[in-house]
Design a protein around this motif. Sequence first.
Motif, short mmCIF file in Angstrom:
data_model
loop_
_atom_site.label_atom_id
_atom_site.label_comp_id
_atom_site.label_asym_id
_atom_site.label_seq_id
_atom_site.Cartn_x
_atom_site.Cartn_y
_atom_site.Cartn_z
N LEU A 29 94.25 42.30 43.95
CA LEU A 29 95.54 41.78 43.48
C LEU A 29 95.33 40.73 42.39
CD1 LEU A 29 97.45 41.49 46.87
CD2 LEU A 29 97.93 43.11 45.01
N GLU A 30 94.35 39.86 42.58
CA GLU A 30 94.05 38.85 41.56
C GLU A 30 93.63 39.51 40.26
OE1 GLU A 30 92.53 35.53 44.84
OE2 GLU A 30 91.06 36.55 43.57
N ALA A 31 92.71 40.47 40.35
CA ALA A 31 92.22 41.15 39.15
C ALA A 31 93.31 41.93 38.45
CB ALA A 31 91.06 42.08 39.52
N GLY A 32 94.32 42.39 39.20
CA GLY A 32 95.39 43.20 38.62
C GLY A 32 96.63 42.43 38.24
N ASP A 33 96.55 41.11 38.26
CA ASP A 33 97.69 40.27 37.86
C ASP A 33 97.31 39.54 36.58
OD1 ASP A 33 99.68 38.39 37.46
OD2 ASP A 33 99.73 37.72 39.54
N PRO A 34 97.86 39.95 35.42
CA PRO A 34 97.46 39.33 34.16
C PRO A 34 97.77 37.83 34.08
CG PRO A 34 99.25 40.92 33.82
CD PRO A 34 98.85 41.00 35.25
N ASN A 35 98.67 37.34 34.91
CA ASN A 35 99.01 35.91 34.89
C ASN A 35 98.25 35.09 35.93
OD1 ASN A 35 100.96 36.23 32.84
ND2 ASN A 35 102.41 37.00 34.35
N TRP A 36 97.42 35.76 36.73
CA TRP A 36 96.70 35.03 37.77
C TRP A 36 95.58 34.20 37.16
CZ3 TRP A 36 91.61 34.93 39.45
CH2 TRP A 36 91.39 34.17 40.62
N GLU A 37 95.41 33.01 37.73
CA GLU A 37 94.27 32.16 37.39
C GLU A 37 93.88 31.41 38.65
OE1 GLU A 37 96.44 28.40 35.32
OE2 GLU A 37 96.43 30.25 34.15
N THR A 38 92.67 30.91 38.68
CA THR A 38 92.18 30.20 39.85
C THR A 38 93.16 29.11 40.27
OG1 THR A 38 89.91 30.62 39.15
CG2 THR A 38 90.23 28.88 40.77
N GLY A 39 93.45 29.07 41.56
CA GLY A 39 94.38 28.09 42.09
C GLY A 39 95.79 28.62 42.22
N LYS A 40 96.08 29.74 41.58
CA LYS A 40 97.40 30.36 41.68
C LYS A 40 97.32 31.53 42.65
CE LYS A 40 100.06 29.78 37.62
NZ LYS A 40 100.61 30.47 36.44
N GLN A 41 98.48 32.00 43.06
CA GLN A 41 98.52 33.14 43.97
C GLN A 41 98.95 34.39 43.21
OE1 GLN A 41 97.14 32.58 46.79
NE2 GLN A 41 97.05 30.45 46.19
N PRO A 42 98.27 35.51 43.44
CA PRO A 42 98.62 36.72 42.69
C PRO A 42 99.96 37.31 43.14
CG PRO A 42 97.00 37.23 44.37
CD PRO A 42 97.19 35.73 44.38
N GLU A 43 100.62 37.94 42.18
CA GLU A 43 101.86 38.66 42.48
C GLU A 43 101.54 40.12 42.74
OE1 GLU A 43 105.62 36.56 40.46
OE2 GLU A 43 104.45 37.81 39.09
N LEU A 44 102.45 40.78 43.43
CA LEU A 44 102.36 42.21 43.68
C LEU A 44 103.77 42.76 43.80
CD1 LEU A 44 101.79 43.03 47.37
CD2 LEU A 44 101.63 40.66 46.64
N VAL A 45 103.88 44.08 43.72
CA VAL A 45 105.16 44.75 43.88
C VAL A 45 105.06 45.64 45.11
CG1 VAL A 45 106.78 46.42 42.88
CG2 VAL A 45 105.71 44.67 41.43
N ILE A 46 106.06 45.50 45.99
CA ILE A 46 106.13 46.31 47.19
C ILE A 46 107.25 47.33 47.01
CG2 ILE A 46 106.52 46.36 49.69
CD1 ILE A 46 105.64 43.41 49.74
N VAL A 47 106.89 48.60 47.05
CA VAL A 47 107.87 49.68 46.96
C VAL A 47 108.17 50.13 48.38
CG1 VAL A 47 108.28 52.03 46.11
CG2 VAL A 47 107.02 50.38 44.69
N TYR A 48 109.43 50.04 48.76
CA TYR A 48 109.80 50.43 50.12
C TYR A 48 110.52 51.76 50.17
CZ TYR A 48 114.05 47.88 48.69
OH TYR A 48 115.14 47.40 48.02
N GLY A 49 111.11 52.20 49.06
CA GLY A 49 111.68 53.53 48.97
C GLY A 49 112.89 53.78 49.85
N GLY A 50 113.28 55.02 49.86
CA GLY A 50 114.46 55.44 50.58
C GLY A 50 114.21 55.71 52.04
N LYS A 51 115.16 56.41 52.66
CA LYS A 51 115.13 56.61 54.10
C LYS A 51 113.93 57.42 54.58
CE LYS A 51 118.11 60.61 53.74
NZ LYS A 51 119.38 61.21 53.99
N ASN A 52 113.34 58.23 53.73
CA ASN A 52 112.22 59.08 54.15
C ASN A 52 110.87 58.37 54.12
OD1 ASN A 52 113.97 61.24 54.56
ND2 ASN A 52 113.75 61.93 52.45
N ARG A 53 110.80 57.24 53.46
CA ARG A 53 109.53 56.49 53.40
C ARG A 53 109.33 55.74 54.70
NH1 ARG A 53 106.29 54.43 48.43
NH2 ARG A 53 106.43 56.34 47.27
N ARG A 54 108.18 55.93 55.31
CA ARG A 54 107.89 55.27 56.58
C ARG A 54 106.77 54.23 56.43
NH1 ARG A 54 107.66 59.48 61.24
NH2 ARG A 54 107.96 57.57 62.42
N HIS A 55 106.49 53.86 55.19
CA HIS A 55 105.46 52.86 54.90
C HIS A 55 105.89 52.07 53.67
CE1 HIS A 55 104.50 56.14 52.14
NE2 HIS A 55 103.88 55.24 51.40
#
Length: 166
Positions: A29-55
């Motif tokens: 997550l840190e490596a994949g966040d262009p705004n991340w730097e030491t001391g900061k917390q990385p961002e991520l996107v959580i896709v939850y989807g529609g009624k058929n997604r169970r994860h």
Amino acid sequence: MVRSFRGESLNKVDTKGRMSIPASFRRVLEAGDPNWETGKQPELVIVYGGKNRRHLECFTIEAILDVERRILKMPRGSKKRKALQTLYSTQATTTSVDDTGRLVLPAKLREKIGLDGNAFFAGKLDTFEIWNPETYDDEMFAGLDEDDDFDPDADASIYLDGEEDE
């Protein structure tokens, strides 16, 4: 160098929806966040989807930007583009890892996938998934029926042969 999500982990979920993200996943997550730097917390996107997604499907910022670029190349107004925009933009949320390496899932997302007590993290190379452990066990190989090109009982490594540089 692109880092990948690998492995699996069963982690506790507290009553507020806090759960530790596997340390190796946090490094990706840190490596994949262009705004991340030491001391900061990385961002991520959580896709939850529609009624058929169970994860829940979790993306680094760079990985979701790649998905968005591919969607934007599709014809505006096409059904496929609309469906993908809904899945990856409307039915998604941006969040960050907290100072202790945990993810806090809102009740809506916990309820959607039935998280209560434990969460199963599954590395999927460019994403990772969060599952109710029982659901994951039930669905891990669902839909992998045998056909002319695939045998679900074979060692999956046989499918790597001949697929290089196509």
